[in-house]
Structure formats: C-alpha cells, structure tokens
Design a protein around this motif. Structure first.
Motif, short mmCIF file in Angstrom:
data_model
loop_
_atom_site.label_atom_id
_atom_site.label_comp_id
_atom_site.label_asym_id
_atom_site.label_seq_id
_atom_site.Cartn_x
_atom_site.Cartn_y
_atom_site.Cartn_z
N ARG A 192 -7.68 7.13 8.58
CA ARG A 192 -8.96 6.64 9.10
C ARG A 192 -9.07 5.12 8.99
O ARG A 192 -10.12 4.58 8.66
CB ARG A 192 -10.12 7.33 8.38
N LEU A 193 -7.98 4.46 9.26
CA LEU A 193 -8.01 3.00 9.22
C LEU A 193 -8.92 2.43 10.30
O LEU A 193 -9.44 1.31 10.16
CB LEU A 193 -6.59 2.43 9.38
N ASN A 194 -9.13 3.18 11.38
CA ASN A 194 -10.10 2.72 12.39
C ASN A 194 -11.50 2.60 11.78
O ASN A 194 -12.24 1.63 12.05
CB ASN A 194 -10.13 3.66 13.59
N GLN A 195 -11.86 3.52 10.91
CA GLN A 195 -13.17 3.46 10.26
C GLN A 195 -13.20 2.36 9.20
O GLN A 195 -14.24 1.72 8.99
CB GLN A 195 -13.49 4.81 9.62
N GLU A 196 -12.05 2.16 8.52
CA GLU A 196 -12.01 1.08 7.53
C GLU A 196 -12.21 -0.26 8.22
O GLU A 196 -12.88 -1.16 7.68
CB GLU A 196 -10.67 1.12 6.80
N ALA A 197 -11.64 -0.43 9.41
CA ALA A 197 -11.85 -1.67 10.16
C ALA A 197 -13.31 -1.81 10.54
O ALA A 197 -13.88 -2.93 10.53
CB ALA A 197 -10.96 -1.67 11.40
N ALA A 198 -13.94 -0.69 10.88
CA ALA A 198 -15.35 -0.73 11.29
C ALA A 198 -16.26 -1.22 10.17
O ALA A 198 -17.32 -1.82 10.43
CB ALA A 198 -15.78 0.65 11.76
N LYS A 199 -15.85 -1.01 8.93
CA LYS A 199 -16.70 -1.45 7.80
C LYS A 199 -16.86 -2.96 7.76
O LYS A 199 -17.82 -3.48 7.20
CB LYS A 199 -16.11 -0.93 6.49
N THR A 200 -15.88 -3.68 8.32
CA THR A 200 -16.00 -5.15 8.32
C THR A 200 -17.11 -5.60 9.26
O THR A 200 -17.59 -6.74 9.15
CB THR A 200 -14.67 -5.81 8.73
N VAL A 201 -17.49 -4.76 10.21
CA VAL A 201 -18.64 -5.07 11.07
C VAL A 201 -19.92 -4.99 10.25
O VAL A 201 -20.80 -5.85 10.32
CB VAL A 201 -18.70 -4.11 12.27
N LYS A 202 -19.98 -3.94 9.41
CA LYS A 202 -21.15 -3.76 8.55
C LYS A 202 -21.21 -4.82 7.46
O LYS A 202 -22.25 -5.43 7.22
CB LYS A 202 -21.12 -2.37 7.92
N TYR A 203 -20.06 -5.04 6.79
CA TYR A 203 -20.01 -6.01 5.69
C TYR A 203 -19.51 -7.35 6.20
O TYR A 203 -18.31 -7.63 6.17
CB TYR A 203 -19.09 -5.50 4.57
N GLY A 204 -20.39 -8.15 6.70
CA GLY A 204 -20.02 -9.50 7.10
C GLY A 204 -20.18 -9.81 8.56
O GLY A 204 -19.96 -10.94 8.98
N GLY A 205 -20.53 -8.78 9.35
CA GLY A 205 -20.83 -9.04 10.74
C GLY A 205 -19.64 -9.45 11.58
O GLY A 205 -19.79 -10.18 12.57
#
Length: 992
Positions: free
Chosen positions: A860-873
């Motif tokens: 689920r690295l696609n979801q891990e990448a998505a977290k950078t949108v949440k944490y830091g915009g």
C-alpha cells in the motif's frame, strides 16, 4: 544348490542342516583364502547397462577375476549355483559421515567471538580444509550392518562441519576385515557447504551470503598463497592447494543453494558435485544449466495427517505439493539428462532406501537410471572404477537377490564385500509370504503372511474379525500362534521345499495336540495392497508452477502488445496527468502516448474511468531475500544481496498486487558497512538472475545508530560500541581502501580483497551508498566523512530527522531522501520523528521518496504517498512521484522506469480508481509488457488454490487410510525481514 567341494567333513555336515550355509562363520581365526569362488547360472548385471543371462561371476582374493556367459571355472573352485537368482554390484553411497563422529555444538556466551581460535591456519575458523576424515575414522560395526543389509558395499565419508570441511575417504563396509583392507581411498574428495561449523565459534559468517563471500575470498587467497606472495604460513590454505585436484563436493541442501554453490564455483572454474535438496524439479532448467553432477537425497516427505480440519489449515500448499511431487524428482533429473547419484543422507536409516527408490520408480524413474544412481555414478563421482561395477579386477562387492532388484517381492539374500560374505536372508529358506486358508480344529481362517522374507508377519482373520497373532520363521521352522476369545492356538511346522502349503503340529488351548494345515491361495498382499497398487500404478502428480507455491504461474508471463484506451494517465513527467489518453505497449516498451491511437493488432483494454501509472518503486525493501544481515564483522562490503535473492517469496506477488514493480533489496543494519544491494524487478515466477536489473546500478547499504553499535543485543565484544566508534569505522575502512588502491595501481602483486574492491568503488564514484539513518548528528557526521574522502552520499534512507538537516543535505549533494510517511516513536532514535518530515524535505528541494522496509506496507505504498498530502500539503502529483520517478532517480534507473514516457520499459499499473485513494486497486500490473498481476486472474487463482488444497488433502487422507506414514501438521512462521532482523539460518547461530 550344489554341494561345496574340497571342504572338510564337518563343513559338509553343516550343509545338511536347515541353514545350509556354504561357508563357515568367522570364528576369529583368519588365514589367506586364495581359492576361486564361481557363482553360476545367475542373471548378472556387470553394470546397469550390461546384463548377462545365465552368467558366471568368478572371484578370488576379494576381486572379480572374470564375468560372462562362458567363463571357465577352475577345477578347484567353490561353485555356488544361483539358478533363478540375480547378482548386482553392491551400492555405493557418495555422501555420508559413516564412522566419523558428528560435530557437537559448542556453548558460548552472548558476546560473539570475532577473531580466529587457531594459530597458523586461515583467518576464519570455518575454513577447515586441513581436516581429514581418515584421522577421525573409526569403523562402526552397527552402522555398517545397516548399510550392508540395505545393499551397500562402500561409502564415502567425511567430517560434516564447517564451510570448508577438508577431505573425505572411501571405505568398504567389510565387517570381516580391518581398516587396512577397508580403506579404499584415504583422500578421495574435498567438501564444502554454506553452513558454519558447530565446533568453532567465530561469528563470521552468519548467513549464506557471508559463506559465499568467504568461499570466494578463500579461493582468491589460495591463488595468492600458491603464487608465493604470502610471508605467513597458512596450513589451511596449503591443504586446500594440495587437494585442489580432488573432486569437490558441495552440500547445498536447498534448491536455491544449488545455484549459489555453482555460482561460486564458476568464478574459479570449479565444477562442484552438488548434494541437492530433493526438490530440483521445481527449478529444473536452472539446475540443468549448472552442468553439475548431483547427489540426491531420497527424503520424500510423508503425507500430513490432515484429518483434523483446523490443523490441516496449518499446512501450506507448497508443503502439500512437495509431498505429492517430490518422488518425481529423480525422473525429472533423468529426463533432463542430469547425471545424479543417490545418497542415504537425510534418511533415518539406510534400510529406507530401497522403498524410496521403488517409489521414485512408481513415478517414472527407470530401472537402469535407478541402478546407475546407486552404482556407477557414485563411483564416477569418487573417481573409483573398482566399485559400483563387476568388471574384471573390480572389488568383489555384489549382492545376490531372489529376483529383479527394487521389486517388492524380491529378497536380498547376501551382500559380498571384498569377497567376504554377509548373509542378510537365508538363501536356502523358502519365502512363505502369501495368502492361505488355515484349518484349525475344523474351523477355517484366513491367514495372510506379509512383511520381509526373513522377518514375516502374520494376520489371522475369521470373516472380518482379526485375531491377535505372532509368527516366527527361521531355519525352515515356522511357529505361529493366535488368540481367539482369550484362548491361544499354537502351531509349529517345518516348511517343505516341494509344496506351497504349510502343515505341522497344533496345540489347542486345552493342551491337546493335533495337526493344522494352511493351503496357499494367492500371493502376499499388505493391508489395502490392491487399492494401493492401483493408485501407485499411475500416481496423480500436481503440475509444477513458477514459483511452485500458491499463486504461482502455470507458464511464465510473456510480453504482450496492449493498447490502453481512454485512461487517466499519470505520466510522472512534465506532461503531468493526461485525461482520456491512450498508451500503446509494444515489445515490452511504452511505444506511443496520445489520443485515438490504433491498436495495430494489439490487445485493447478499455481504461475509461481508470488510471494508468508507472509501476511503484520501493527504494528500501527486504522482500525476496533468503537472508538480510551479515553481522559477523563491522564491515561486510564483500557480501551481496544478489547472491541471496529468493524469487519464491510470496511477498513478491503481494507487492505486485499493490502495484509495485521494482525495488532495491537492501542488506540489514547489523553493521556500519553492510552488503551490496540487489536492484530487482518483481518478475513473479522468474529465477533470481532474471529478476535482477541488467547492467544494474551498484549500491551498498551503510547504517548508523542503535543497531550498528549493538544496543539491541547487548554484545560488548565487537567494535563499535558507540556512535563515535561508528564514525571511526568508516574512516578506518576508507583509509584501508586508499592504501589498497595505491598498491593495486603500483603494478606490484597484491592480494585480491572483495571487501576492499567494493570500498574502492565507493571512493571512485562507481558505487552508491544508501544509508540507514535517524539522528541528525550522525547524518551530519557521515556527510563530513564522505566529503573528507571526496564522494557524496547518494541516499539517506529512513532519515526521520531529515527535516532538521534538509538544507545541509541539499548542499552536500544528496541524491535522495527516502523516508516513512508516518512512523515514529517505535524506538529511542525516532522520538523526534514527525509526519511532516517528507513535506519539509520536499519543500527544501530534496528528491524525496516513501519506502516500506516492510513486507506488508509495500502493498500500500500508494496510500503511504497519499499521507504526504495530508501531512504537509504536498500536491497530489508530487506525492505520486515519491513512489515512482523519485525513487527511480535515487536508484539511477529513471532512464528505464518510474514514469510513462515513450521508449521506457512498460512497467505500468492500471488502477480502478484514483491511485492515491485507499479504495483503489490495481487491476493489472505489467513489467516490460508482461502481465504479472491481474485482478480477474487472481480470483481464478484463489479458487484454484482451494480446489488443489482439497484434492491434496483427499489424497493424504487416502494415504493415511491405506496404511501410509503420516506426519503431524505444522505451521511455518511467516517471514518478514526488516533492517534489524535477527536472522538465524539453518546451521547458523549469530547475533545481528
């Protein structure tokens, strides 16, 4: 049988008693026996391919004098008439520890031993080339008897301990001789393995990759030593050099280790004979490509007792398959023209051998190949043409049987070794096995006599009721008893040579005496024998897949021409995200990108409403590895993860299901300077070599922090013990590398050192560093060390305090920062980690990627990448780059993968929704145009796995119900390597 000639009267009388022995037993008095013995009228196999009907074998002084159809028998010869019987060469086992004491594990404290314990020998204690089996040998009468009764006449034996194990010897199993006569070859072979010594405690090596590196260095050092360049005497290297012309036998014990052993040998033009695993059929093409001769154990696994449905769930499909498929291994080797011998190694007892060979023949192995594997091939391996055949001047090692070898009803009567007779079953005693109608006191019973001819067993039944019974049979006398209604009937009779029926005296439970009679009605059959024979005539064997586990491929995926129509294409390039766009895949490459493309014969996939991306790339993974840490030294730059790639790891398939197509497989963090990386494509079903990138970029793992200073296992014996010690390790080793390179460039002789060669590559910019890192002070330290030696750190991986030093890293010229999205607080080093780390480093201008270091997170690295949108915009498009083109740039493979661009490899993923969504799934994952994961095919595979498991469980239940052996179900631990994995391999006991 003809009466023997020229023997004194007492022996002649002995011929008339029931045992009918034609030679006196050894009474301790020995004298030369120069007489001839002629074995006549037998079917003789001189070799597996040379058969003589009605032939004569003439022996004298322990040797074959002549063999043939028309042999002249000397007048004074002792003649043994073997009408109707068969003679074969006695078997040869090329791989045993017969008569050599087994190594005993030595105790040790928590702190490991890093220096060798022997003075004047090699720098590593696990190199034991100076050990000679003959110096440790003691003839084992009990074990010899087991071998003799199984048909063996000679064995090769050695001390099975260490990576390099010294020399082996060849011994005749003549229990009537002495060691001067028995030892056929004092130094016949030299032996190697990947397993460290149990008797020595030196910490290195602690892994298969460490053993491979040690062997390579040993051979380099032997060349250096033999050329006269060493000023220090080394008895181990001298022994290796002295024995270099002996056959080299390598115990691999694993189907992947077969290839690894051959890989080591290829570097030095050494062709090992490989002691295999018994599962070579699973990667037979790679096994064939080694061009090696194999010694094959016949340790076919027993069926699992799967009667309990809960316990049955513990057994993996791969283990079930191995029970079903393993007996076909010898046939598969033969079909592929691979030369192989059999060994009793890994069997509980040599007496199991014949039954195992018989089972292999039920699976298609021919009689000739089976006999070769027990006679001529092991003799060829040992370079001994006087065993394994009955040619003139060969040792008189042969077995006499009642009929064709390997058939169930055949009895092995005698095993002659060096002309000495070893009786196994009385040749004059009739085989009474069979079915009988037993009449006792006017009542009829069913009597079935089964078992071995010399040790038969009886079953007495009346209708379907079995009665407890006992049978003994010796010297032609049979004693049978059974108990019915707590009353015992006892029978004794002498077996007639002229009638198949049995008769004699019967003692009734009341003590009265009368007679019994048993009329033979048919041949012997074990319980359920008719059903078992029917099943064994054509055993159902499950097809082998690639890899041969659940979800393996029936055929390897091949590149297809595919046109994806109307997709939302995440290019990873300046073009950005393209709506309603077509992508054409041809010949494994991205051929065209645009709208309204024509298929041109390609398969068309409607991607309307779906997203097409480049395959995800994981900069930091430990999937698909057989081992992860070599912690025996504070630097293991000589080891490479390419040596231990494991293509059978189910994690590869799961990663593909998560859209991952490439990864860097890193060494762990047991030491400051770790091993070299493997950069791979997750080509599920391919072999290890085909997974590794062609012209792969060169990487190595460095590590900082708690792991390398051994905080996690309390060792106080290996340097470094502190963070400042870690810095000194780097400085010392790079200074050594500079000195090594200077000597190499000087033109003077130099000792090739694989560790130093690797470090020189770093200094020259030919190898890149991925460094395990957490704390800012250490990150700064390593950059300063690199600048001191005029090179740059390529990647800081983990880098959870990267936000503190992002600008310094950018100034240093770090190529990449590979981090977790939101891991923190799991140990002291990461107390200052924050989920905004990736965004801060991105905003500082660093090339940032998100890695997994985890077999579950990689899905689920696609979801891990998505977290950078949440944490830091971080913008969505830039977030996606953190798992595609950014790690590709870090790994220097961005010219091939990481984005959708014409001319790049067609490593692409079709998602059913937005790729950063937690609800999105890959529908297809392609590598170089071949579909390695397909969501619809995955559902089909799941159903196929369920059906196959059910079919195999039914087979195993039938095996149990038919009286076959079973083993208890067991659950294998799930494997998930991390940086700090304490890797304890078979044969290793180390700390990491």
């Amino acid at each position: 049988m003809k009466k023997l000639l020229l023997l004194f009267p007492t022996i002649l009388c002995a011929l008339l008693v029931s045992s009918q022995e034609y030679f006196p037993k050894n009474d301790g008095v020995s004298h030369p026996n120069n007489t001839f013995t002629a074995f006549t009228n037998a079917t003789i196999y001189v070799t597996p391919s040379q058969k003589i009907e009605g032939g004569t074998l003439l022996v004298q002084n322990g040797k074959v004098v002549n063999v043939g159809k028309n042999v002249t028998v000397p007048a004074n010869a002792t003649t043994v008439d073997l009408q109707g019987k068969h003679i074969y060469p006695s078997f040869v086992d090329p791989y045993t520890d017969f008569g050599v004491e087994k190594p005993k594990r030595q105790g040790g404290g928590r702190s490991a031993q890093y220096e060798p314990s022997r003075s004047g020998y090699y720098w590593n204690d696990h190199i034991r080339t100076d050990i000679n089996a003959y110096e440790k040998f003691k003839f084992d009468d009990k074990k010899a008897k087991e071998f003799v009764e199984a048909g063996f006449g000679a064995v090769s034996t050695h001390h099975q301990d260490g990576v390099a194990r010294g020399t082996g010897m060849v011994v005749a199993l003549n229990t009537q001789g002495n060691n001067n006569e028995r030892v056929l070859q004092q130094k016949a072979t030299q032996h190697f393995s990947f397993s460290r010594s149990l008797e020595m405690q030196q910490a290195y090596p602690s892994s298969v990759m460490g053993s491979m590196a040690l062997l390579r260095q040993m051979y380099y050092d032997a060349q250096w030593y033999e050329d006269g360049n060493s000023t220090t005497k080394d008895l181990a290297l001298e022994a290796l050099i002295a024995h270099k012309n002996l056959p080299s036998i390598f115990e691999s014990g694993d189907k992947l280790n077969n290839l690894r052993a051959d890989k080591v040998g290829d570097v030095f033009d050494i062709q090992y004979t490989i002691v295999g695993s018994g599962y070579e059929y699973e990667n037979i093409n790679e096994v064939k490509a080694t061009n090696a001769t194999y010694i094959i154990p016949l340790n076919f696994p027993d069926a699992y007792d799967v009667s309990n449905t809960y316990q049955a769930a513990y057994v993996s499909l791969s283990d079930m398959r191995r029970w079903n498929q393993a007996p076909q291994n010898p046939k598969t080797l033969a079909d592929n023209n691979i030369t192989f011998a059999f060994t009793t190694h890994d069997l509980k007892s040599p007496k199991e051998l014949i039954a195992k060979v018989r089972k292999a023949m039920e699976y298609g192995l021919t009689f000739e190949k089976a006999l070769e594997a027990l006679t001529t091939v092991p003799a060829q391996i040992l370079k001994n043409n006087r065993v394994g055949n009955l040619n003139t001047n060969a040792h008189a090692n042969f077995i006499i049987t009642s009929g064709p070898l390997f058939e169930k009803e055949t009895t092995l009567y005698e095993n002659w070794i060096q002309g000495g007779r070893h009786e196994i079953n009385d040749m004059s005693q009739k085989d009474i096995r069979g079915k009988y109608e037993l009449m006792v006191a006017g009542t009829a019973y069913e009597l079935a006599i089964t078992g071995e001819p010399g040790k038969p067993k009886a079953e007495v039944k009346q209708d379907t009721v079995k009665h407890k019974s006992n049978l003994s049979y010796t010297k032609k006398w049979m004693e049978l008893s059974f108990t019915k209604d707590d009353e015992t009937y006892r029978m004794t009779g002498i077996v007639s040579n002229t009638s198949d029926d049995l008769s004699g005296r019967l003692v009734l439970p009341n003590g009265n005496e009368t007679s019994f009679r048993a009329r033979k009605t048919g041949p012997a059959e074990e319980a359920g024998e008719e059903k078992k024979a029917e099943e064994k005539s054509s055993p159902q064997v499950m097809p082998v897949t690639y890899p041969n586990i659940a979800y393996g491929n029936s055929t390897l995926p091949r590149a297809q021409d595919i046109l994806f129509k109307n997709a939302t294409v995440w290019t990873g390039e300046e073009a950005g995200i393209l709506e309603e766009t077509d992508v054409l895949i041809k010949n494994g490459k991205i051929s065209r990108i645009g709208k309204n493309l024509s298929a041109g014969g390609a398969q068309v996939v409607d991607a309307t409403g779906k997203h097409l991306t480049a395959g995800i790339i994981d900069e930091h993974s430990h999937l698909a590895l057989s081992s992860v840490n070599e912690g025996g030294h504070n630097s293991s730059a000589e080891v490479t993860m390419e040596d231990v790639v494991d293509p059978d790891d189910i994690g590869v398939y799961r990663a593909l299901a998560g859209g991952v197509t490439s990864a860097q497989l890193l060494h762990g963090s047991a030491n400051p300077i770790g091993g070299r990386s493997a950069v791979v494509k997750f080509k599920w079903g391919e072999n290890a070599e085909n997974m590794i990138y062609d012209n792969s970029p060169k990487f190595i793992k460095f590590a900082l922090g708690e792991n390398v200073k051994q905080s996690n296992w309390g060792s106080n014996s290996r340097f470094p013990q502190s963070r400042m010690g870690v810095e000194q390790v780097f400085t010392d080793y790079f200074n050594q590398a500079l000195e090594y390179e200077a000597k190499k460039k000087s033109g003077k002789p130099y000792r090739h050192d694989e560790e130093m060669e690797t470090l020189v590559e770093i200094l020259n910019g030919d190898r890149y560093i991925s460094c395990h890192s957490y704390v800012q002070s250490e990150i700064n330290m390593l950059m300063k060390v690199a600048e001191k030696f005029d090179f740059n750190i390529n990647t800081f991986t983990h880098i959870l305090e990267g936000y503190k030093v992002a600008e310094t890293m950018e100034k240093h010229g770090v190529v990449g920062a590979s981090t977790f999205s939101d891991w923190w607080g799991y140990k002291y080093e990461v107390n200052d980690a924050i989920p905004y780390n990736a965004a801060i480093m991105y905003n500082a201008g660093l090339n940032v990627s998100i890695n997994s270091d985890d077999g579950e997170m990689i899905r689920r690295l696609n979801q891990e990448a998505a977290k950078t949108v949440k944490y830091g915009g971080v913008p969505e498009y830039e977030a996606w780059k953190m798992v595609t083109i950014n790690p590709a740039k870090m790994l220097h493979i961005d010219d091939r993968v990481g984005s959708i661009k014409e001319g790049k490899d067609a490593d692409v993923v079709l998602w059913n929704d937005h790729p950063l969504s937690m609800y999105s799934k890959p529908e297809k994952t392609l590598i170089e145009g071949a579909v390695y994961f397909d969501l619809e095919q995955d559902l089909q595979k799941r159903n196929a796995v369920k059906k196959e498991r059910n079919d195999l469980i039914t087979m195993m239940l039938n095996e149990k119900n038919g009286g076959g052996k079973t083993q208890a179900p067991r659950q294998k631990p799930q494997r998930d390597f991390h940086c700090e994995t304490d890797h304890l391999e078979e044969g290793f006991h180390t700390h990491h």
